[in-house]
Each structure stands twice: as C-alpha cells, then as structure tokens.
Design a protein around this motif. Structure first.
Motif, PDB file in Angstrom:
ATOM      1  N   PRO A   1      29.423  55.414  39.716  1.00  0.00           N
ATOM      2  CA  PRO A   1      29.036  56.378  40.757  1.00  0.00           C
ATOM      3  C   PRO A   1      29.902  57.640  40.677  1.00  0.00           C
ATOM      4  O   PRO A   1      31.081  57.569  40.356  1.00  0.00           O
ATOM      5  CB  PRO A   1      29.321  55.623  42.060  1.00  0.00           C
ATOM      6  CG  PRO A   1      29.396  54.194  41.691  1.00  0.00           C
ATOM      7  CD  PRO A   1      29.811  54.119  40.258  1.00  0.00           C
ATOM      8  N   ASP A   2      29.294  58.792  40.979  1.00  0.00           N
ATOM      9  CA  ASP A   2      30.078  60.033  40.995  1.00  0.00           C
ATOM     10  C   ASP A   2      31.080  60.002  42.144  1.00  0.00           C
ATOM     11  O   ASP A   2      32.149  60.585  42.046  1.00  0.00           O
ATOM     12  CB  ASP A   2      29.129  61.231  41.151  1.00  0.00           C
ATOM     13  CG  ASP A   2      28.174  61.321  39.965  1.00  0.00           C
ATOM     14  OD1 ASP A   2      28.645  61.614  38.864  1.00  0.00           O
ATOM     15  OD2 ASP A   2      26.964  61.029  40.133  1.00  0.00           O
ATOM     16  N   VAL A   3      30.674  59.332  43.221  1.00  0.00           N
ATOM     17  CA  VAL A   3      31.548  59.246  44.394  1.00  0.00           C
ATOM     18  C   VAL A   3      31.464  57.830  44.943  1.00  0.00           C
ATOM     19  O   VAL A   3      30.364  57.274  45.030  1.00  0.00           O
ATOM     20  CB  VAL A   3      31.069  60.200  45.517  1.00  0.00           C
ATOM     21  CG1 VAL A   3      31.983  60.121  46.732  1.00  0.00           C
ATOM     22  CG2 VAL A   3      30.954  61.636  45.018  1.00  0.00           C
ATOM     23  N   ASN A   4      32.610  57.243  45.313  1.00  0.00           N
ATOM     24  CA  ASN A   4      32.578  55.968  46.045  1.00  0.00           C
ATOM     25  C   ASN A   4      33.234  56.189  47.404  1.00  0.00           C
ATOM     26  O   ASN A   4      34.403  56.565  47.482  1.00  0.00           O
ATOM     27  CB  ASN A   4      33.301  54.865  45.273  1.00  0.00           C
ATOM     28  CG  ASN A   4      33.011  53.490  45.881  1.00  0.00           C
ATOM     29  OD1 ASN A   4      32.883  53.360  47.109  1.00  0.00           O
ATOM     30  ND2 ASN A   4      32.898  52.479  45.050  1.00  0.00           N
ATOM     31  N   LEU A   5      32.454  55.975  48.452  1.00  0.00           N
ATOM     32  CA  LEU A   5      32.962  56.263  49.806  1.00  0.00           C
ATOM     33  C   LEU A   5      33.896  55.161  50.310  1.00  0.00           C
ATOM     34  O   LEU A   5      34.579  55.349  51.318  1.00  0.00           O
ATOM     35  CB  LEU A   5      31.794  56.418  50.790  1.00  0.00           C
ATOM     36  CG  LEU A   5      30.746  57.474  50.436  1.00  0.00           C
ATOM     37  CD1 LEU A   5      29.600  57.425  51.457  1.00  0.00           C
ATOM     38  CD2 LEU A   5      31.349  58.866  50.418  1.00  0.00           C
ATOM     39  N   GLU A   6      33.841  54.010  49.667  1.00  0.00           N
ATOM     40  CA  GLU A   6      34.714  52.876  50.018  1.00  0.00           C
ATOM     41  C   GLU A   6      34.710  52.571  51.517  1.00  0.00           C
ATOM     42  O   GLU A   6      35.753  52.347  52.134  1.00  0.00           O
ATOM     43  CB  GLU A   6      36.139  53.134  49.517  1.00  0.00           C
ATOM     44  CG  GLU A   6      36.178  53.210  47.998  1.00  0.00           C
ATOM     45  CD  GLU A   6      37.568  53.435  47.422  1.00  0.00           C
ATOM     46  OE1 GLU A   6      38.503  53.658  48.199  1.00  0.00           O
ATOM     47  OE2 GLU A   6      37.684  53.377  46.180  1.00  0.00           O
TER      48      GLU A   6
ATOM     49  N   CYS B   1      23.388  63.297  41.620  1.00  0.00           N
ATOM     50  CA  CYS B   1      24.716  62.773  41.995  1.00  0.00           C
ATOM     51  C   CYS B   1      24.509  61.388  42.618  1.00  0.00           C
ATOM     52  O   CYS B   1      23.700  61.221  43.536  1.00  0.00           O
ATOM     53  CB  CYS B   1      25.339  63.731  43.009  1.00  0.00           C
ATOM     54  SG  CYS B   1      26.904  63.162  43.678  1.00  0.00           S
ATOM     55  N   LEU B   2      25.237  60.399  42.096  1.00  0.00           N
ATOM     56  CA  LEU B   2      25.098  59.030  42.611  1.00  0.00           C
ATOM     57  C   LEU B   2      26.296  58.691  43.498  1.00  0.00           C
ATOM     58  O   LEU B   2      27.445  58.716  43.039  1.00  0.00           O
ATOM     59  CB  LEU B   2      25.018  58.046  41.436  1.00  0.00           C
ATOM     60  CG  LEU B   2      24.899  56.564  41.839  1.00  0.00           C
ATOM     61  CD1 LEU B   2      23.594  56.296  42.598  1.00  0.00           C
ATOM     62  CD2 LEU B   2      24.959  55.660  40.594  1.00  0.00           C
ATOM     63  N   VAL B   3      25.996  58.358  44.751  1.00  0.00           N
ATOM     64  CA  VAL B   3      27.058  58.000  45.694  1.00  0.00           C
ATOM     65  C   VAL B   3      26.944  56.516  46.034  1.00  0.00           C
ATOM     66  O   VAL B   3      25.853  56.031  46.367  1.00  0.00           O
ATOM     67  CB  VAL B   3      26.944  58.836  46.991  1.00  0.00           C
ATOM     68  CG1 VAL B   3      27.992  58.394  48.016  1.00  0.00           C
ATOM     69  CG2 VAL B   3      27.103  60.324  46.692  1.00  0.00           C
ATOM     70  N   HIS B   4      28.055  55.801  45.947  1.00  0.00           N
ATOM     71  CA  HIS B   4      28.131  54.394  46.362  1.00  0.00           C
ATOM     72  C   HIS B   4      28.861  54.393  47.700  1.00  0.00           C
ATOM     73  O   HIS B   4      29.969  54.929  47.792  1.00  0.00           O
ATOM     74  CB  HIS B   4      28.915  53.609  45.302  1.00  0.00           C
ATOM     75  CG  HIS B   4      28.859  52.113  45.448  1.00  0.00           C
ATOM     76  ND1 HIS B   4      28.917  51.468  46.670  1.00  0.00           N
ATOM     77  CD2 HIS B   4      28.749  51.128  44.511  1.00  0.00           C
ATOM     78  CE1 HIS B   4      28.842  50.157  46.474  1.00  0.00           C
ATOM     79  NE2 HIS B   4      28.736  49.930  45.180  1.00  0.00           N
ATOM     80  N   SER B   5      28.253  53.784  48.699  1.00  0.00           N
ATOM     81  CA  SER B   5      28.904  53.800  50.018  1.00  0.00           C
ATOM     82  C   SER B   5      30.107  52.860  50.078  1.00  0.00           C
ATOM     83  O   SER B   5      30.949  52.979  50.944  1.00  0.00           O
ATOM     84  CB  SER B   5      27.904  53.384  51.099  1.00  0.00           C
ATOM     85  OG  SER B   5      27.639  51.991  50.958  1.00  0.00           O
TER      86      SER B   5
END
Ligand code: UD1
Length: 380
Positions: A58-63, A33-37
């Motif tokens: 990315p699977d998730v972007n925390l923005e 799983c790729l997370v971008h902060s």
C-alpha cells in the motif's frame, strides 16, 4: 492525469481491489493510490493476501487497528482525511461492507470528493448486522454504485437511487477467483491436510468458516453450530480455518472439545487450522464436498466453483447465490444444519450456474465506466 484513491482494510477487501489495480495499470493517464486502513493487521489476515494476490505494497497504511466500531471507524476517518487533502483524488474507490468502507466513504464525501462503491446495493434487511449499516450508509453517499447482482439494482431503485448512478457490472471477487484458480490448484494444501490421494483425486471433506459476531459471540449459538458440524465430521473430516475472534471465543467459552480432529494421514473430525491465505483457501474450497459458512464472500465463491454451500445465517444479502448457485440459507439450528448437510452428501452435487456477468470481466467494465465519468465531469 486523473487521480483515483482506493481504500481497503479487511481480508475480504483485498481480493476485490486486486482485479481493479490490474485493470487500472492499463491506463497510464490514471494515477492510483492504494490506502490500507490497518483494520486487519495480522499477517494471516492481511500480509499473506497481498503476497498471494500480487498486490503492491500500500502507498499508505493508516494503522488504525482494532477497537469498538465507533473507535475503529473514527480512527480511520481521522487518519484518512489529511491523506485525501494532500493527494486530492477525483474519486475515492471503496469495496464491500466493512468498517473501512463506510469510514472512507464518509471522509471523502464530506470533502466533496466523489465516491464509487464496488459491491453496492446488497441488502440482508437485518440492521442488527454491522455490515448492513455500512452498506446502506456507503450507498447513500456514493455517486457511482457498482452492483454485482440484479437484486442490488432493485434494492437501490427501491431506496430511490436514480438509475443513472447504478451500474450492474458483475463481481470483481469472481474476477479474482477465476484469475487465480489455476495457480491455486498448485497449492500443496490438500497433501498437507492428507486428503489428496494418488495424484489428483481427493477424499471427501468439508470446510467450515465462522466469524460473524451473531454466531461467534453468543456461547449457545456457537456451541449449537459446532455440535452439528462435529456430528457431520464423524462422516467426513471438516477443515476449520479459524478467525482470531472465533478462536478467542471458542477458548473463553470452553468449546475446544469440539475441535478434536487432526490433519495428516487419515484426517477426521473438525480439524482446526490457522486462517489460510487466498490461494490455499481457494484450493481447499475448490475440491470440497460441502462448505459451511457465515461469510458473504464464500457464498459467492462456492457458487462460482459449483461447490455446495450451507449458509449458517437466517438471511443472505446475496440471493443470486441461492437462485443461480449452490447456496442454501439454513440458519443456525443444529438439527437443521445437520439435516441439510446430510442431504447434500447423499445426493450428487446440485447443478449450479454463475449469475449473469460473473464472468471475470467486472473490473474492465468498472474502469470503462469510471473513465467515461471522469471525462464527462471534466476530471480527466
Ligand atoms: C471484519 C468485517 C467483516 C468481515 C471480516 C472478515 C466489519 C464490521 N467487519 O470483521 O464484515 O467479514 O472482517 O474477516 O468491518 N483481530 C485480530 N487481528 C487482526 C484484526 C482483528 O486478531 O488483524 C481481532 C481483534 O481482536 C479484533 C477482532 O478480531 O477486535 C475483530 O476485528 P474487526 O476488524 O473489528 O472485525 P472482523 O470480525 O475481522
């Protein structure tokens, strides 16, 4: 099935994770799983790199975005925690030394999840540098420490890290560079900037990058560097892709007068450019006569390319680039910068060697160790 989760956030993270993602794809029993902060959010600092490197969205972007160090770090931690609780990875992978790196490492270890740090052990011994704090703290909470150069192994041992946690594996950033060098050579950037002459030969030119707060947040230091480089730029054009923070400061300190160069036919002076994508920047560096920088990664990339590099800092956490490579640490004194640059231009380029294991195979080494670790711990 094993589950790994990687966190990236800022420009120099993306080329370090790309070879890892390629290698992990070879193992269907590992889910990733790729997370971008969201630490870097501009297209020019983030989106373009994903495109150039062929990275998946990315699977998730925390923005999480910008803010003071405390706010940015805390925001990433707050937003990452529920993702980790939900995904339940066996290992969290972090790279480099940016705020996203320490934020992710700290969040994971507090949840009892093992942390693997890629590019562990580097030390500038300058705690005034935010990255030094990030490196030391990330290493302190990581259970697998993947090191790029011998100095990193010595530093970790000296700090009392048990030898079985330390793995000298080489440099994933150089994996990425070697894989993209041919593709980068097809970039039209050198024509656009007016330095390519009839086909393959190039007029000599320099490249400058500056973004470190110690250099760009202080008007006197920034002016000293720009005045040295503009004297050099009377001899050969110097292309300067400008980080947003640096651009803002050049404007607010009234230093725009140093950026008088223009690209195109017969470029001269310091030529200001927008931040470049990965392939354009690699193409530009590969053919440069000299690179002046305060970046860590560019010291390594110029070493791999054999291009002379002057590091505009008082120290380096990457001594292998000086011992084996083409890097000289010259500080920020104008006269010293100019003398060192002129001396490079007068001599044929110094021979440079790649440090041991900077051979394009760091990611496969890391993944082999991760798989062994997962099996040993009964996590596979
Ligand atoms: C960060 C890393 C640094 C790395 C650099 C590469 C830390 C402590 N620093 O520094 O190690 O070498 O990235 O670029 O993690 N900004 C934008 N657009 C963006 C992101 C930032 O304009 O997409 C501006 C904002 O004004 C922001 C400032 O740049 O406040 C600094 O951004 P930040 O992520 O805090 O640090 P960098 O200087 O980019």
């Amino acid at each position: 099935m094993s589950r790994l989760l990687s966190v990236v956030g800022a420009r120099p993270n993306f080329m370090k994770i790309a070879p890892m993602i390629d290698e992990l794809k070879r193992f269907p029993t590992i889910e990733h799983c790729l997370v971008h902060s969201g630490q870097h959010y501009d297209e020019l600092l983030s989106g373009n790199f994903f495109a150039d490197l062929g990275l998946p969205k990315p699977d998730v972007n925390l923005e999480a975005g910008s803010g003071s160090h405390a706010v940015q770090t805390a925001e990433i931690m707050k937003r990452l925690e529920p993702i980790l609780l939900d995904y339940q990875p066996q290992i969290v992978l972090v790279v480099g030394d940016v705020n996203s790196t320490i934020a992710a490492a700290l969040t994971a270890v507090k949840l009892g999840i093992g942390v693997a740090h890629i590019e562990a052990g580097l030390r500038s011994f300058d705690m005034g540098m935010p990255e030094e704090i990030n490196r030391k703290l990330t290493d302190a909470v990581s259970s697998l420490l993947f090191v790029t150069e011998q100095s990193g192994v010595e530093n970790l041992k000296h700090e009392g890290v048990p030898a079985e946690k330390i793995f000298l594996v080489g440099n994933v950033m150089i994996d990425c560079l070697l894989r993209h060098r041919e593709l980068a050579a097809r970039s039209p950037i050198l024509d656009r900037l007016g330095v390519r002459q009839n086909g393959s030969s190039c007029r000599p030119y320099g490249v400058l990058t500056l973004h470190r707060p110690s250099n760009v947040d202080d008007p006197k230091t920034l002016q000293g560097i720009l005045s040295a480089v503009s004297a050099l730029a009377a001899e050969l054009p110097v292309f300067f892709p400008i980080h947003p923070r640096t651009r803002k400061n050049i404007e607010s300190f009234g230093l725009g007068r140093y950026l008088t160069g223009g690209a195109g036919k017969d470029p001269t002076g310091i030529v200001p450019l927008e931040p470049l994508g990965y392939l354009d920047f690699l193409a530009l560096n590969d053919r440069a006569r000299i690179v002046l920088t305060d970046s860590g990664g560019i010291q390594e990339e110029t070493t791999a390319l054999g291009v002379p590099c002057l590091t505009l800092r008082e120290n380096t956490e990457r001594p292998a680039t000086v011992e084996h490579g083409s890097n000289q640490v010259v500080g920020v004194d104008s006269e010293r910068i100019l003398a060192a640059a002129r001396s490079i231009l007068q001599k044929p380029a110094r021979r440079s060697q790649r440090p041991p294991l900077w051979d394009g195979k760091a990611a496969p080494r890391i993944v082999a160790i991760l798989r062994e670790h997962l099996q040993r711990e009964g996590l596979a």
